[in-house]
Design a protein around this motif. Structure first.
Motif, PDB file in Angstrom:
ATOM      1  N   HIS A 106       0.898  -1.411   0.237  1.00 36.12           N
ATOM      2  CA  HIS A 106      -0.050   0.119  -0.066  1.00 36.12           C
ATOM      3  C   HIS A 106       0.865   1.204   0.173  1.00 36.12           C
ATOM      4  CE1 HIS A 106      -3.868  -2.176   1.110  1.00 36.12           C
ATOM      5  NE2 HIS A 106      -2.622  -3.106   1.780  1.00 36.12           N
ATOM      6  N   THR A 107       0.441   2.245  -0.664  1.00 32.68           N
ATOM      7  CA  THR A 107       1.471   3.500  -1.011  1.00 32.68           C
ATOM      8  C   THR A 107       0.575   4.718  -0.588  1.00 32.68           C
ATOM      9  OG1 THR A 107       2.812   2.202  -2.706  1.00 32.68           O
ATOM     10  CG2 THR A 107       3.005   4.825  -2.601  1.00 32.68           C
ATOM     11  N   LEU A 108       1.378   5.563   0.331  1.00 32.92           N
ATOM     12  CA  LEU A 108       0.725   7.044   0.437  1.00 32.92           C
ATOM     13  C   LEU A 108       1.225   8.043  -0.564  1.00 32.92           C
ATOM     14  CD1 LEU A 108      -1.178   8.919   2.052  1.00 32.92           C
ATOM     15  CD2 LEU A 108       0.706   8.755   3.626  1.00 32.92           C
ATOM     16  N   LEU A 109       0.596   8.728  -1.332  1.00 31.28           N
ATOM     17  CA  LEU A 109       1.146   9.811  -2.189  1.00 31.28           C
ATOM     18  C   LEU A 109       0.664  11.219  -1.605  1.00 31.28           C
ATOM     19  CD1 LEU A 109       0.241   8.278  -5.537  1.00 31.28           C
ATOM     20  CD2 LEU A 109       2.057   7.912  -4.325  1.00 31.28           C
ATOM     21  N   ARG A 110       1.448  12.166  -1.783  1.00 31.69           N
ATOM     22  CA  ARG A 110       1.358  13.506  -1.606  1.00 31.69           C
ATOM     23  C   ARG A 110       0.974  14.085  -2.911  1.00 31.69           C
ATOM     24  NH1 ARG A 110       3.941  18.514  -1.272  1.00 31.69           N
ATOM     25  NH2 ARG A 110       3.333  19.943   0.594  1.00 31.69           N
ATOM     26  N   VAL A 111      -0.011  14.679  -3.104  1.00 35.03           N
ATOM     27  CA  VAL A 111      -0.509  15.270  -4.216  1.00 35.03           C
ATOM     28  C   VAL A 111      -0.486  16.878  -3.908  1.00 35.03           C
ATOM     29  CG1 VAL A 111      -2.013  15.618  -6.261  1.00 35.03           C
ATOM     30  CG2 VAL A 111      -1.842  13.207  -4.955  1.00 35.03           C
TER      31      VAL A 111
END
Length: 217
Positions: free
Chosen positions: A147-152
């Protein structure tokens, strides 16, 4: 003591499968929801009376309408910006954040690029907006084993991978007073101060939700 009561909503939103809900802190009776339902791919609605009635959000330019795509949630920033995550493309596997600063009349788009490997872009969720910067939101991508957390950053059009774990990502909170990011995961809580990296905190083996006290640091 306080007595709370609930009543079922009526109208077009009653049959929606809700995937996003947010109250406006500046206007407590204003409520935004996103969802999907039979006969329509997706829809965004706004209520000005705390959920008693809802109005369908339709941008002035139909080409900017996020509801043309499969919606995957929404978040409201502290400055009033509305962010809506949608899956676009033939396979709905290109995540795009639609952002409005005028109550849904106009939307700008930010495609999430580059996308990380070993996770499914079609399995994306909008976890929340950053209380320190109204242009920033956090998106989780789910794979078979990671599972990956992205900052947009919707103002700059920049997507940054912050965290990759084998466990589910539940929630994100930002503490503006302490300049801190917190992430609740199946492996416990991760924390980042300022622009520093996320590090796992000791003590909890799993965390599903986060709540920040209203007090000075």
């Amino acid at each position: 003591s306080c007595t709370c009561s609930f009543s079922a909503v009526s109208g077009p939103v009653a049959s929606l499968l809700i995937n996003g809900l947010a109250f406006d802190p500046a206007q407590p009776r204003r409520l935004w929801i996103s969802g999907t339902g039979e006969g329509t791919l997706s829809a965004v609605y706004r209520s000005e009376d705390a959920g008693q009635s809802f109005t369908l959000v339709r941008p002035l330019d139909a080409a900017q309408d996020p509801a043309q795509h499969l919606l995957r949630g929404l978040a409201l920033a502290s400055d009033g910006r509305l962010h809506v995550l949608a899956g676009t493309g033939a396979q709905q596997d290109q995540p795009v954040v639609y952002t409005s600063s005028d109550g849904g009349q106009r939307f700008a788009t930010t495609a999430l690029q580059p996308l990380p490997d070993r996770v499914a872009a079609a399995r994306s969720r909008l976890l929340g907006a950053d209380a320190r910067d109204g242009a920033v939101v956090y998106v989780a991508l789910q794979g078979d084993s990671e599972h990956t957390l992205l900052r947009v950053d919707t103002a700059r059009g920049v997507t940054t991978e912050l965290l990759r774990t084998p466990g589910y990502l539940f929630e994100v909170k930002t503490d503006a007073a302490r300049d801190r990011l917190l992430v609740a995961t199946v492996q416990g809580i991760y924390q980042a101060d300022g622009a520093g990296p996320l590090r796992r905190l000791g003590g909890l083996q799993q965390a599903q939700c986060l709540d920040l006290p209203d007090e000075d640091p």
